[in-house]
Design an enzyme around this catalytic site. Structure first.
Site, PDB file in Angstrom:
ATOM      1  N   ARG A 103       0.850  -1.199   0.000  1.00 44.68           N
ATOM      2  CA  ARG A 103       0.000   0.000   0.000  1.00 44.68           C
ATOM      3  C   ARG A 103       0.879   1.241   0.000  1.00 44.68           C
ATOM      4  NH1 ARG A 103      -4.461   0.241   4.635  1.00 44.68           N
ATOM      5  NH2 ARG A 103      -2.605   0.606   5.890  1.00 44.68           N
ATOM      6  N   THR A 107      -1.449   7.466  -0.251  1.00 44.07           N
ATOM      7  CA  THR A 107      -2.759   7.312  -0.912  1.00 44.07           C
ATOM      8  C   THR A 107      -3.504   6.058  -0.447  1.00 44.07           C
ATOM      9  OG1 THR A 107      -1.814   5.992  -2.703  1.00 44.07           O
ATOM     10  CG2 THR A 107      -1.798   8.389  -3.000  1.00 44.07           C
ATOM     11  N   ASP A 199       1.012  -3.486  12.026  1.00 46.21           N
ATOM     12  CA  ASP A 199       1.477  -3.788  10.669  1.00 46.21           C
ATOM     13  C   ASP A 199       1.940  -5.244  10.625  1.00 46.21           C
ATOM     14  OD1 ASP A 199       3.270  -4.144   8.394  1.00 46.21           O
ATOM     15  OD2 ASP A 199       3.064  -1.986   8.113  1.00 46.21           O
ATOM     16  N   ASP A 202       5.505  -5.965   9.145  1.00 47.85           N
ATOM     17  CA  ASP A 202       6.572  -5.512  10.060  1.00 47.85           C
ATOM     18  C   ASP A 202       6.687  -6.425  11.268  1.00 47.85           C
ATOM     19  OD1 ASP A 202       7.317  -3.422   8.495  1.00 47.85           O
ATOM     20  OD2 ASP A 202       6.316  -1.870   9.675  1.00 47.85           O
TER      21      ASP A 202
HETATM   22  C1  PRP Z   1      -0.776  -4.940   4.206  1.00 47.60           C
HETATM   23  C2  PRP Z   1      -1.552  -6.237   4.234  1.00 47.60           C
HETATM   24  C3  PRP Z   1      -2.401  -6.138   3.005  1.00 47.60           C
HETATM   25  C4  PRP Z   1      -2.682  -4.659   2.907  1.00 47.60           C
HETATM   26  C5  PRP Z   1      -4.083  -4.422   3.384  1.00 47.60           C
HETATM   27  O1  PRP Z   1       0.284  -5.019   3.338  1.00 47.60           O
HETATM   28  O2  PRP Z   1      -0.740  -7.365   4.289  1.00 47.60           O
HETATM   29  O3  PRP Z   1      -1.771  -6.619   1.841  1.00 47.60           O
HETATM   30  O4  PRP Z   1      -1.758  -4.007   3.779  1.00 47.60           O
HETATM   31  O5  PRP Z   1      -4.427  -3.107   3.248  1.00 47.60           O
HETATM   32  P1  PRP Z   1      -5.608  -2.624   2.305  1.00 47.60           P
HETATM   33  O6  PRP Z   1      -6.770  -3.522   2.551  1.00 47.60           O
HETATM   34  O7  PRP Z   1      -5.852  -1.218   2.782  1.00 47.60           O
HETATM   35  O8  PRP Z   1      -5.138  -2.662   0.875  1.00 47.60           O
HETATM   36  P2  PRP Z   1       1.327  -3.806   3.192  1.00 47.60           P
HETATM   37  O9  PRP Z   1       0.861  -2.840   2.162  1.00 47.60           O
HETATM   38  O10 PRP Z   1       1.620  -3.224   4.525  1.00 47.60           O
HETATM   39  O11 PRP Z   1       2.593  -4.513   2.584  1.00 47.60           O
HETATM   40  P3  PRP Z   1       3.600  -5.533   3.282  1.00 47.60           P
HETATM   41  O12 PRP Z   1       2.848  -6.807   3.529  1.00 47.60           O
HETATM   42  O13 PRP Z   1       4.684  -5.699   2.273  1.00 47.60           O
HETATM   43  O14 PRP Z   1       4.094  -4.905   4.552  1.00 47.60           O
HETATM   44  N1  URA Z   2      -1.986  -3.495   6.891  1.00 49.18           N
HETATM   45  C1  URA Z   2      -1.571  -3.990   8.086  1.00 49.18           C
HETATM   46  O1  URA Z   2      -0.553  -4.694   8.149  1.00 49.18           O
HETATM   47  N2  URA Z   2      -2.283  -3.685   9.178  1.00 49.18           N
HETATM   48  C2  URA Z   2      -3.381  -2.913   9.146  1.00 49.18           C
HETATM   49  O2  URA Z   2      -3.999  -2.683  10.197  1.00 49.18           O
HETATM   50  C3  URA Z   2      -3.798  -2.414   7.901  1.00 49.18           C
HETATM   51  C4  URA Z   2      -3.079  -2.723   6.786  1.00 49.18           C
END
Ligand code: PRP
Ligand code: URA
Length: 209
Positions: A103, A107, A199, A202
């Protein structure tokens, strides 16, 4: 069949509490997420079609079962990786595709950066794995992409979902069943789920420290 299925097994509730706890370390977070994923896999595959087959025990012949539909797991990187181990433990023949997506922090829209899928999506049951369904942007983009590639039977499997995300995904793809272990309260201004677990990527990989 309802399109939103809450997995409410007591052991899942116990594990989700450990995952929510901010004191849980990355190694424990990874191990518990993997264990939870196996429990989730039972719920998600509850209605799988079976073939009757013959089997010979050491004593005599009897009837047994094999799974009809080929299954493809599609984790969304990074956090979806945390669910793969638990799913393949109970679905050892599943093939695994990967969607790389993150994400944009400003945005909150998904940016895709990687795609590798097995062949023959048309007749397979695809299980998209991602612990977090927040705004729903990543989920909608992932389902859209898989449908463009020929997938017809898709389920979205998450650990924690927001009401906003469920609404967005159900509206964009009403045919896709959503599985989650908890439907949380709402999103905060930064698009994080409340109470959520923070997160997920993370916490799994220790990149928030
Ligand atoms: C997180 C999660 C989803 C997304 C959900 O990934 O694992 O893929 O956010 O958010 P949304 O419903 O608002 O799209 P992130 O973008 O943090 O990436 P990462 O897993 O690489 O940390
Ligand atoms: N992605 C995450 O990892 N946690 C949240 O709460 C939302 C998006």
């Amino acid at each position: 069949m309802k399109k939103l299925i809450i997995i409410s097994h007591p052991l899942v509730k116990r594990d989700l509490t450990i995952l929510r706890d901010k004191r849980t370390s990355s190694p424990t977070f990874r191990a518990v997420l993997r264990r939870t994923a196996s429990l989730m896999a039972y719920a998600v595959t509850e209605d799988l079609k079976l073939h009757q087959i013959n089997v010979s025990t050491p004593l005599e012949k009897t009837r047994g079962h094999s799974v009809v539909d080929p299954i493809i797991l599609v984790p969304i990187l990074r956090a979806g990786l945390g669910l793969v181990g638990g799913f393949v433990e109970v679905l050892p023949n599943a093939r695994v595709g990967h969607i790389g997506m993150y994400r944009d922090e400003e945005t909150l829209t998904p940016v895709d950066y990687y795609l590798k899928l097995p062949k023959k999506l048309k007749d397979a049951l695809l299980l998209i794995l991602d612990p977090m369904l927040a705004t729903g942007g990543s989920a909608v983009a992932a389902v859209t992409l898989l449908k463009e590639k020929g997938a017809r039977k898709i389920r979205f499997v998450s650990l924690v979902a927001s009401p906003e995300g469920v609404k967005v995904l159900s509206k964009a793809h009403p045919d896709v069943r959503i599985y989650t272990c908890a439907l949380d309260r709402r999103l905060n201004k930064k698009g994080y789920i409340l109470p959520g677990l923070g997160d997920a990527g993370d916490r799994m990989f220790g990149t928030g420290e």
